[in-house]
Motif scaffolding. Structure first.
Motif, PDB file in Angstrom:
ATOM      1  N   GLY A 120     -48.472 -17.006   3.673  1.00 45.50           N
ATOM      2  CA  GLY A 120     -48.394 -16.234   2.482  1.00 45.50           C
ATOM      3  C   GLY A 120     -49.785 -16.523   1.874  1.00 45.50           C
ATOM      4  N   ASN A 121     -50.503 -17.587   2.034  1.00 40.54           N
ATOM      5  CA  ASN A 121     -51.732 -17.688   1.433  1.00 40.54           C
ATOM      6  C   ASN A 121     -52.878 -16.605   1.911  1.00 40.54           C
ATOM      7  OD1 ASN A 121     -50.358 -19.835  -0.173  1.00 40.54           O
ATOM      8  ND2 ASN A 121     -51.779 -21.384   0.529  1.00 40.54           N
ATOM      9  N   SER A 133     -52.249 -13.867   3.444  1.00 39.40           N
ATOM     10  CA  SER A 133     -51.804 -12.362   3.101  1.00 39.40           C
ATOM     11  C   SER A 133     -50.972 -11.983   2.225  1.00 39.40           C
ATOM     12  CB  SER A 133     -51.610 -11.673   4.524  1.00 39.40           C
ATOM     13  OG  SER A 133     -51.295 -10.391   4.424  1.00 39.40           O
ATOM     14  N   GLY A 134     -50.849 -11.007   1.308  1.00 42.34           N
ATOM     15  CA  GLY A 134     -49.832 -10.936   0.575  1.00 42.34           C
ATOM     16  C   GLY A 134     -48.866 -10.104   0.995  1.00 42.34           C
ATOM     17  N   THR A 135     -48.697  -9.602   2.173  1.00 39.96           N
ATOM     18  CA  THR A 135     -47.794  -8.667   2.961  1.00 39.96           C
ATOM     19  C   THR A 135     -47.675  -9.488   4.387  1.00 39.96           C
ATOM     20  OG1 THR A 135     -49.312  -7.392   4.188  1.00 39.96           O
ATOM     21  CG2 THR A 135     -48.754  -6.455   2.217  1.00 39.96           C
ATOM     22  N   PRO A 184     -43.163 -16.482   4.490  1.00 37.45           N
ATOM     23  CA  PRO A 184     -44.667 -16.788   4.006  1.00 37.45           C
ATOM     24  C   PRO A 184     -44.837 -18.118   3.832  1.00 37.45           C
ATOM     25  CG  PRO A 184     -43.310 -15.188   2.499  1.00 37.45           C
ATOM     26  CD  PRO A 184     -42.324 -15.850   3.582  1.00 37.45           C
TER      27      PRO A 184
END
Length: 174
Positions: A74-75, A77-79, A146
């Protein structure tokens, strides 16, 4: 990865371009790690050989594992990431054997086996005595969250001769 030092290599070294590619998750040439790593791991960051810059990772008869990279997905990429491409430059001598290891695990259960463990055997694509680019596209497990961590490290699988790794890059694949 056990006793491996977990260092965030994203943005360490690499390109000085002002445009940031959102598909690049990790871009490391290891030059900016000097002075930041614990003394116990200094033997795996070396000036003996480098593909670019001055430093590379090394494993040998004294060091079975290199410095390690760990970061929550999750750090990076936001997807949701479905596939990644891992690439690096490797240098082996005759008789050396090592793998670039890619893992995805749940940090809440570090003692458990990672959800994914993928080793890229360097000797299968390397020519002894030459820098050779290695790469592999890896499909990540569908059940990752994430908070799960991406891990990367070099592992000496056989022999005592040195193996070097430089210019490590992880990108999102479509």
């Amino acid at each position: 990865m056990g006793a491996l030092a977990a260092l965030n290599l994203a943005g360490c070294g690499g390109s000085t371009e002002s445009v940031i590619d959102p598909n690049v998750l990790v871009d490391a040439n290891f030059d900016t790690l000097a002075g930041w790593i614990p003394d116990a791991m200094n033997g795996t960051l070396t000036r003996e050989k480098a593909h670019s810059g001055n430093y590379a990772l090394k494993v040998d008869g004294t060091h079975e594992y290199s410095l390690g990279y760990t970061a929550p997905l999750g750090n990076l990429s936001g997807t949701r990431i479905k596939k990644i491409k891992v690439s690096a430059w490797a240098f082996l001598v005759t008789g050396a054997s090592a793998s670039l290891v890619v893992t995805v695990g749940n940090p809440a259960t570090p003692a458990e086996k990672p959800l994914m463990w993928e080793g890229l055997p360097l000797e299968k694509s390397a020519s002894p005595g030459k820098w050779v680019e290695i790469s592999k596209v890896i499909t990540l497990p569908e059940n990752i969250l994430p908070t799960y961590t991406l891990g990367l490290y070099l592992w000496r699988t056989a022999g005592t001769q040195p193996v070097y790794l430089d210019d490590l890059r992880v990108t999102i694949e479509p």
